[in-house]
Design a protein around this motif. Structure first.
Motif, PDB file in Angstrom:
ATOM      1  N   SER A 137       9.700 -53.194  15.447  1.00  0.00           N
ATOM      2  CA  SER A 137      10.389 -52.427  14.391  1.00  0.00           C
ATOM      3  C   SER A 137      10.254 -50.923  14.641  1.00  0.00           C
ATOM      4  O   SER A 137      11.184 -50.159  14.369  1.00  0.00           O
ATOM      5  N   TRP A 171       8.470 -62.097   3.809  1.00  0.00           N
ATOM      6  CA  TRP A 171       8.277 -61.184   4.930  1.00  0.00           C
ATOM      7  C   TRP A 171       8.372 -61.950   6.249  1.00  0.00           C
ATOM      8  O   TRP A 171       7.885 -63.078   6.344  1.00  0.00           O
ATOM      9  N   ASP A 212      10.838 -54.872   3.910  1.00  0.00           N
ATOM     10  CA  ASP A 212      11.223 -54.567   5.286  1.00  0.00           C
ATOM     11  C   ASP A 212      10.213 -53.538   5.797  1.00  0.00           C
ATOM     12  O   ASP A 212      10.102 -52.437   5.240  1.00  0.00           O
ATOM     13  N   LYS A 237      10.196 -51.604   8.127  1.00  0.00           N
ATOM     14  CA  LYS A 237      10.719 -50.355   8.674  1.00  0.00           C
ATOM     15  C   LYS A 237      10.484 -49.180   7.720  1.00  0.00           C
ATOM     16  O   LYS A 237      10.349 -48.042   8.162  1.00  0.00           O
ATOM     17  N   VAL A 253      18.144 -49.236   5.560  1.00  0.00           N
ATOM     18  CA  VAL A 253      17.570 -50.233   4.648  1.00  0.00           C
ATOM     19  C   VAL A 253      18.202 -50.044   3.267  1.00  0.00           C
ATOM     20  O   VAL A 253      18.221 -48.939   2.732  1.00  0.00           O
TER      21      VAL A 253
END
Ligand code: MG
Length: 382
Positions: free
Chosen positions: A16, A201, A264, A266, A283
């Motif tokens: 990521s 997740w 997420d 990120k 996102v």
């Protein structure tokens, strides 16, 4: 241009991180990559990001890498734990992402701190094992440690612009994992496949099992104690099945600040890469109108004894957190290899904690010895 070293580049966090780099090639330069075993993915990453140095765990891995990179300019290859330590402290990087799994992260983390690098810390085991040593070394060297764990990034973000002395409480959220609603009597038949199937997740194997046992939350309590210099008693774990609130901080005046987002990684990664600036990383916001409700409930400590372990080892300190971590690593591996049942993970950790002769205020060698002892003891119990 920020120069990055990414240790654990082929894992979930590493991949990521590289995705964000590829969105902002004019801001981030990948100078070093390290990956233990997934050499074929590492070779692809090298072709895409052209690091000057890479580290792998074995000679075998290095020669495999040379073969895969025939026709390309091969970066300098460092090998073994010493290679990781060199990569973590190399002068070429400004920010070191510590994204490898487990206790293997500790020595490279200390090397990066000694070399005065900014740390993006995804390896929670480092703080669990040796939080006192790591944090005091960081303070001594004026090193900033940015959390790359969604909960700790959330807490870190909630604390921005507030004074430490106004802090009162951390609400650490947990999804509850895949077995939140499963009956305790059915735990014995849980397979690795069931446990790897996390509802919200997508993560690596070890952390997915840790989420299923809630040991991940136990590790995160200890991580938070060190990162934010708070007592374990000021942390309340809340099961929050939607995983939208990544954690919250309560202040003296009764205000609670929450950090939210879709699950997420990120988000936490990019914040560590660019704070205080926030990067557009594609996102989306949570869709609040379709979400309807955000639930919070207490954790069932009878079904999931992990949090009890965490509060116990925080209270007693010394080498116990390292023992808890090492016993868990060995037990998780044995569970994934189908050598033990899911509830046996708890039994092994509990027995190791019970048998251990705790050492107060251990130095690094004391911690490493406790880690070794716990692995050996856990293995003998399997
Ligand atoms: Mg987390």
């Amino acid at each position: 241009m920020k120069k990055l070293a990414i240790l654990g580049s082929t894992g979930s966090i590493g991949q990521s991180t590289l995705k964000i780099v590829s969105l902002y090639p004019d801001r981030f330069d990948v100078e070093l990559l390290a990956a233990a075993y997934n050499i074929s993915l590492l070779s692809k990453q090298i072709k895409q990001f052209n690091p000057k140095i890479v580290a792998v765990m074995t000679e075998d891995g290095a020669s495999q890498l040379r073969t895969l990179l025939k026709g390309y300019t091969c970066p300098e290859i460092l090998i073994g734990e010493s290679g990781y330590i060199d990569a973590a402290s190399n002068e070429k990087a400004d920010i070191v992402f510590l994204a490898m799994v487990g206790a293997a992260g500790l020595r490279p983390a200390l090397a990066a701190i000694d070399a005065k690098k900014t740390i993006a810390l995804a390896n929670k085991e480092t703080l669990v094992m040796a939080g006192d040593i790591v944090m005091s070394k960081a303070k001594e060297n004026n090193v900033r440690i940015f959390p790359v764990d969604s909960e700790h990034s959330a807490i870190f973000q909630c604390l921005q612009g507030n004074r430490q002395k106004d802090f009162k409480k951390i609400f650490l959220t947990a999804s509850g994992g895949p077995f939140r609603k499963k009956k305790l009597s059915e735990f014995g038949s849980i397979t690795p496949e069931d446990a790897l199937n996390h509802p919200n997740w997508s993560m690596g194997n070890k952390i997915s099992i840790d989420s299923a046992t809630l040991m991940n939350k136990a590790l995160e309590i200890i991580e938070a104690v060190h990162l934010f210099d708070v007592s374990a008693e000021s942390i309340e774990v809340l099961i929050h099945p939607q995983s939208i609130v990544h954690s919250m901080v309560g202040f003296k005046d009764g205000s609670v600040i929450a950090q939210m987002g879709i699950p997420d990684m990120k988000g936490a990664i990019s914040y560590a890469m660019s704070l205080p600036e926030r990067l557009d990383i594609g996102v989306e916001f949570p869709d609040f109108s379709t979400l309807k409700n955000l639930e919070f409930e207490k954790c069932d400590n009878e079904k999931f004894p992990s949090l009890n372990f965490a509060f116990e080892v925080c209270k007693k300190g010394g080498t116990l957190p390292a023992v808890m971590n090492a016993a868990n690593e060995v037990a998780v591996e044995a569970f994934l290899d189908m050598k033990i049942s899911f509830p046996a993970i708890y039994n092994i950790i509990s027995k190791c904690l019970g048998k251990h002769n705790n050492i107060d205020k251990p130095d690094l060698s004391g911690i490493i010895e406790a880690d070794r002892w716990a692995r050996e003891t856990a293995l003998s119990l399997i």
